[in-house]
Design a protein around this motif. Structure first.
Motif, PDB file in Angstrom:
ATOM      1  N   MET A   1       0.809  -1.224   0.000  1.00  0.00           N
ATOM      2  CA  MET A   1       0.000   0.000   0.000  1.00  0.00           C
ATOM      3  C   MET A   1       0.844   1.276   0.000  1.00  0.00           C
ATOM      4  SD  MET A   1      -3.103  -0.797  -0.024  1.00  0.00           S
ATOM      5  CE  MET A   1      -4.261  -2.059   0.347  1.00  0.00           C
ATOM      6  N   TRP A   2       1.980   1.247   0.625  1.00  0.00           N
ATOM      7  CA  TRP A   2       2.737   2.464   0.864  1.00  0.00           C
ATOM      8  C   TRP A   2       3.613   2.898  -0.298  1.00  0.00           C
ATOM      9  CZ3 TRP A   2       7.971   1.846   0.558  1.00  0.00           C
ATOM     10  CH2 TRP A   2       8.455   0.542   0.653  1.00  0.00           C
TER      11      TRP A   2
ATOM     12  N   GLU B   1       2.391   6.009  -2.645  1.00  0.00           N
ATOM     13  CA  GLU B   1       2.422   7.277  -1.898  1.00  0.00           C
ATOM     14  C   GLU B   1       3.851   7.715  -1.620  1.00  0.00           C
ATOM     15  OE1 GLU B   1       0.014   6.614   1.515  1.00  0.00           O
ATOM     16  OE2 GLU B   1      -1.852   6.815   0.382  1.00  0.00           O
TER      17      GLU B   1
ATOM     18  N   LYS C   1      -2.867  13.437   8.765  1.00  0.00           N
ATOM     19  CA  LYS C   1      -2.431  12.234   8.053  1.00  0.00           C
ATOM     20  C   LYS C   1      -3.212  12.137   6.755  1.00  0.00           C
ATOM     21  CE  LYS C   1      -1.542   9.261  12.040  1.00  0.00           C
ATOM     22  NZ  LYS C   1      -1.893   7.962  12.641  1.00  0.00           N
ATOM     23  N   LEU C   2      -2.687  11.343   5.830  1.00  0.00           N
ATOM     24  CA  LEU C   2      -3.446  11.039   4.621  1.00  0.00           C
ATOM     25  C   LEU C   2      -4.540  10.032   4.955  1.00  0.00           C
ATOM     26  CD1 LEU C   2      -0.890  10.674   1.694  1.00  0.00           C
ATOM     27  CD2 LEU C   2      -2.584  12.434   2.025  1.00  0.00           C
ATOM     28  N   PHE C   3      -5.651  10.122   4.255  1.00  0.00           N
ATOM     29  CA  PHE C   3      -6.762   9.204   4.486  1.00  0.00           C
ATOM     30  C   PHE C   3      -6.630   7.986   3.575  1.00  0.00           C
ATOM     31  CE2 PHE C   3      -8.517  13.382   5.673  1.00  0.00           C
ATOM     32  CZ  PHE C   3      -8.786  13.109   7.003  1.00  0.00           C
ATOM     33  N   THR C   4      -5.571   7.239   3.765  1.00  0.00           N
ATOM     34  CA  THR C   4      -5.345   6.034   2.990  1.00  0.00           C
ATOM     35  C   THR C   4      -5.047   4.895   3.959  1.00  0.00           C
ATOM     36  OG1 THR C   4      -2.987   6.497   2.807  1.00  0.00           O
ATOM     37  CG2 THR C   4      -4.397   7.316   1.023  1.00  0.00           C
ATOM     38  N   ALA C   5      -4.872   3.707   3.438  1.00  0.00           N
ATOM     39  CA  ALA C   5      -4.585   2.551   4.291  1.00  0.00           C
ATOM     40  C   ALA C   5      -3.257   2.716   5.029  1.00  0.00           C
ATOM     41  CB  ALA C   5      -4.573   1.282   3.452  1.00  0.00           C
ATOM     42  N   TRP C   6      -2.287   3.320   4.371  1.00  0.00           N
ATOM     43  CA  TRP C   6      -0.983   3.524   4.989  1.00  0.00           C
ATOM     44  C   TRP C   6      -1.044   4.648   6.024  1.00  0.00           C
ATOM     45  CZ3 TRP C   6       3.591   6.509   2.569  1.00  0.00           C
ATOM     46  CH2 TRP C   6       4.732   6.329   3.329  1.00  0.00           C
ATOM     47  N   ALA C   7      -1.793   5.690   5.743  1.00  0.00           N
ATOM     48  CA  ALA C   7      -2.027   6.839   6.627  1.00  0.00           C
ATOM     49  C   ALA C   7      -0.742   7.484   7.156  1.00  0.00           C
ATOM     50  CB  ALA C   7      -2.946   6.449   7.779  1.00  0.00           C
TER      51      ALA C   7
END
Length: 169
Positions: free
Chosen positions: A49-50, A53, A126-132
């Motif tokens: 996931m990361w 990004e 934080k970003l609103f993603t799975a990695w956050a």
């Protein structure tokens, strides 16, 4: 021209050159991340996931921190409709005229990046993603890159004024 201007130009040019030469190798890190993403997603069938990004953050740092260096090396994009036909002094005059707009634009960006970084630090954004991931590292690099470009714009302005006056810096 006062000695302080010469010292300023030499210091800022030196800083932007060193930062730019260091950051230019970030493209290899970004390529590594994108190849790793391809391998894990398409060959191993285990997407991370990361990676994308992180590649985006690397690209952002790459072009913001390299901005001052591209100004020194004159590698930035320029509308060459009339500029190419001008003499050296004419180019310097045109650069002085456009520097006013560039400095204004970069000052507005700097102000916005300072307030954006303050907001990010205050609210632990934080970003609103799975990695956050936290956003303060990339926003700090954004602030630094814009500041370096602004300082380099002043350096370029001083050099253009010196060209018009036939003064060596």
């Amino acid at each position: 021209m006062p000695k302080i201007f010469s010292i300023y130009v030499n210091i800022i040019d030196n800083i932007c050159t060193k930062v730019g030469r260091f950051v230019m190798y970030g493209v290899f890190f970004m390529m590594f991340l994108l190849i790793l993403s391809f391998v894990t997603r398409n060959i191993i069938n285990y997407p991370l996931m990361w990676i994308i990004e992180m590649a985006q953050f690397t690209l952002t740092a790459y072009y913001l921190l390299g901005g001052g260096y591209s100004m020194i090396t004159d590698d930035h994009v320029r509308m060459d409709l009339f500029y190419g036909k001008l003499s050296t002094k004419g180019k310097a005059k045109m650069d002085i005229f456009t520097s006013i707009f560039l400095i204004f634009f970069l000052a507005i960006l700097l102000y916005g990046s300072i307030s954006s970084l303050q907001y990010t630090l205050e609210y632990k954004q934080k970003l609103f993603t799975a990695w956050a991931p936290y956003l303060w590292p990339i926003k700090s690099l954004m602030l630094l890159g814009i500041l370096l470009m602004l300082l380099q714009a002043f350096s370029m302005l001083i050099k253009d004024i010196a060209k018009i006056k036939n003064i060596k810096i």
